[in-house]
Design a protein around this motif. Structure first.
Motif, PDB file in Angstrom:
ATOM      1  N   CYS A  44      53.367  -4.043  14.836  1.00  0.00           N
ATOM      2  CA  CYS A  44      53.165  -3.446  13.504  1.00  0.00           C
ATOM      3  C   CYS A  44      52.908  -1.947  13.625  1.00  0.00           C
ATOM      4  N   ASN A  45      53.153  -1.242  12.550  1.00  0.00           N
ATOM      5  CA  ASN A  45      52.696   0.132  12.413  1.00  0.00           C
ATOM      6  C   ASN A  45      51.268   0.099  11.888  1.00  0.00           C
ATOM      7  N   LEU A  46      50.600   1.231  11.977  1.00  0.00           N
ATOM      8  CA  LEU A  46      49.204   1.315  11.560  1.00  0.00           C
ATOM      9  C   LEU A  46      48.977   2.410  10.542  1.00  0.00           C
ATOM     10  N   CYS A  47      48.063   2.145   9.653  1.00  0.00           N
ATOM     11  CA  CYS A  47      47.550   3.161   8.745  1.00  0.00           C
ATOM     12  C   CYS A  47      46.033   3.107   8.883  1.00  0.00           C
ATOM     13  N   PHE A  48      45.425   4.226   9.247  1.00  0.00           N
ATOM     14  CA  PHE A  48      43.978   4.315   9.390  1.00  0.00           C
ATOM     15  C   PHE A  48      43.424   4.986   8.143  1.00  0.00           C
ATOM     16  N   GLN A  49      42.421   4.372   7.542  1.00  0.00           N
ATOM     17  CA  GLN A  49      41.822   4.923   6.324  1.00  0.00           C
ATOM     18  C   GLN A  49      40.316   5.052   6.497  1.00  0.00           C
ATOM     19  N   VAL A  50      39.803   6.157   6.018  1.00  0.00           N
ATOM     20  CA  VAL A  50      38.368   6.313   5.826  1.00  0.00           C
ATOM     21  C   VAL A  50      38.182   6.475   4.321  1.00  0.00           C
ATOM     22  N   ALA A  51      37.375   5.584   3.746  1.00  0.00           N
ATOM     23  CA  ALA A  51      37.129   5.595   2.296  1.00  0.00           C
ATOM     24  C   ALA A  51      35.695   6.060   2.068  1.00  0.00           C
ATOM     25  N   ILE A  52      35.557   7.260   1.564  1.00  0.00           N
ATOM     26  CA  ILE A  52      34.236   7.858   1.350  1.00  0.00           C
ATOM     27  C   ILE A  52      33.947   7.912  -0.147  1.00  0.00           C
ATOM     28  N   PRO A  53      32.789   7.388  -0.544  1.00  0.00           N
ATOM     29  CA  PRO A  53      32.440   7.484  -1.965  1.00  0.00           C
ATOM     30  C   PRO A  53      32.014   8.905  -2.312  1.00  0.00           C
ATOM     31  N   ILE A  54      32.231   9.297  -3.547  1.00  0.00           N
ATOM     32  CA  ILE A  54      31.745  10.597  -4.002  1.00  0.00           C
ATOM     33  C   ILE A  54      30.247  10.476  -4.203  1.00  0.00           C
ATOM     34  N   GLU A  55      29.530  11.346  -3.535  1.00  0.00           N
ATOM     35  CA  GLU A  55      28.079  11.337  -3.665  1.00  0.00           C
ATOM     36  C   GLU A  55      27.660  12.220  -4.829  1.00  0.00           C
ATOM     37  N   HIS A  56      26.396  12.222  -5.096  1.00  0.00           N
ATOM     38  CA  HIS A  56      25.849  13.035  -6.179  1.00  0.00           C
ATOM     39  C   HIS A  56      26.092  14.519  -5.877  1.00  0.00           C
ATOM     40  N   ILE A  57      26.747  15.186  -6.805  1.00  0.00           N
ATOM     41  CA  ILE A  57      27.017  16.621  -6.660  1.00  0.00           C
ATOM     42  C   ILE A  57      26.473  17.307  -7.899  1.00  0.00           C
ATOM     43  N   GLU A  58      25.579  18.263  -7.681  1.00  0.00           N
ATOM     44  CA  GLU A  58      25.011  19.003  -8.809  1.00  0.00           C
ATOM     45  C   GLU A  58      25.778  20.297  -9.021  1.00  0.00           C
ATOM     46  N   ALA A  59      25.955  20.645 -10.283  1.00  0.00           N
ATOM     47  CA  ALA A  59      26.628  21.891 -10.623  1.00  0.00           C
ATOM     48  C   ALA A  59      26.160  22.337 -11.998  1.00  0.00           C
ATOM     49  N   ARG A  60      26.159  23.649 -12.183  1.00  0.00           N
ATOM     50  CA  ARG A  60      25.730  24.211 -13.467  1.00  0.00           C
ATOM     51  C   ARG A  60      26.887  24.474 -14.409  1.00  0.00           C
ATOM     52  N   SER A  61      28.088  24.481 -13.862  1.00  0.00           N
ATOM     53  CA  SER A  61      29.260  24.745 -14.699  1.00  0.00           C
ATOM     54  C   SER A  61      30.457  24.005 -14.110  1.00  0.00           C
ATOM     55  N   ALA A  62      31.530  23.965 -14.866  1.00  0.00           N
ATOM     56  CA  ALA A  62      32.751  23.316 -14.384  1.00  0.00           C
ATOM     57  C   ALA A  62      33.289  24.040 -13.150  1.00  0.00           C
ATOM     58  N   ALA A  63      33.183  25.364 -13.137  1.00  0.00           N
ATOM     59  CA  ALA A  63      33.669  26.132 -11.989  1.00  0.00           C
ATOM     60  C   ALA A  63      32.854  25.810 -10.739  1.00  0.00           C
ATOM     61  N   SER A  64      31.534  25.726 -10.890  1.00  0.00           N
ATOM     62  CA  SER A  64      30.723  25.430  -9.718  1.00  0.00           C
ATOM     63  C   SER A  64      30.918  23.974  -9.279  1.00  0.00           C
TER      64      SER A  64
END
Length: 174
Positions: A44-64
């Motif tokens: 078989c061929n292989l596909c390696f995946q790392v699945a990382i959840p989005i953690e809490h990210i704080e920002a004051r604006s859409a740009a940040s």
């Protein structure tokens, strides 16, 4: 009437593919080695995946927020690159094709199932630390969710499972 294709017709069926879900731990490196061993045995061929959840990210604006998310994605990429390189090296040493996918999404199980479908994988290989029911209830379990929801077979690699896997090297330094 049965038609047999001539040898010069390029009608060979596509090679099967295994999706190996990796993590940054000794179990993740062992899972990569076991997936390579299974893929070599099954051609078989292989596909390696790392699945990382989005953690809490704080920002004051859409740009940040955009900047913080881009920085988080880069950090994830940098952290997983050595793991992917080792996994691809194992695949190459076994004479197998390999590709990598890093997903950074809210729900790792959904990301794994999506990638397995997109890559037309026939089997998902994932490592399990063997946590008890209380830990699974508190933290959730990617493995339990995959086993329950996947339309594809799931091979669960436990901490003590070796299957003749090659040495995966020392754990990364923090």
């Amino acid at each position: 009437m049965t038609v047999t294709p001539s040898p010069d017709n390029n009608t060979a069926p596509p090679r099967r593919r295994i999706l190996a879900v990796l993590e940054e731990s000794e179990l993740g490196r062992r899972t990569a080695a076991i997936a390579v061993g299974v893929a070599a045995r099954m051609d078989c061929n292989l596909c390696f995946q790392v699945a990382i959840p989005i953690e809490h990210i704080e920002a004051r604006s859409a740009a940040s927020m955009t900047h913080a998310l881009a920085a988080y994605r880069q950090l994830c990429h940098d952290r997983t690159q050595p793991l992917f390189e080792k996994a691809l090296g194992l695949a190459e040493a076994a004479g197998l094709d390999g590709r990598t996918v890093l997903t950074i999404e809210e729900e790792p199980c959904a990301a794994v199932l999506r990638i397995a479908g997109e890559q037309a994988c026939d089997l998902i290989v994932v490592g399990s630390h063997g946590r008890g029911a209380v830990a699974r209830a508190l933290h959730g379990s990617l493995v339990a969710d995959l086993v329950r929801l996947s339309p594809r077979p799931v091979l669960v690699c436990r901490d003590d499972m070796h299957l003749g896997a090659a040495d995966t090297g020392p754990p990364p330094t923090a």
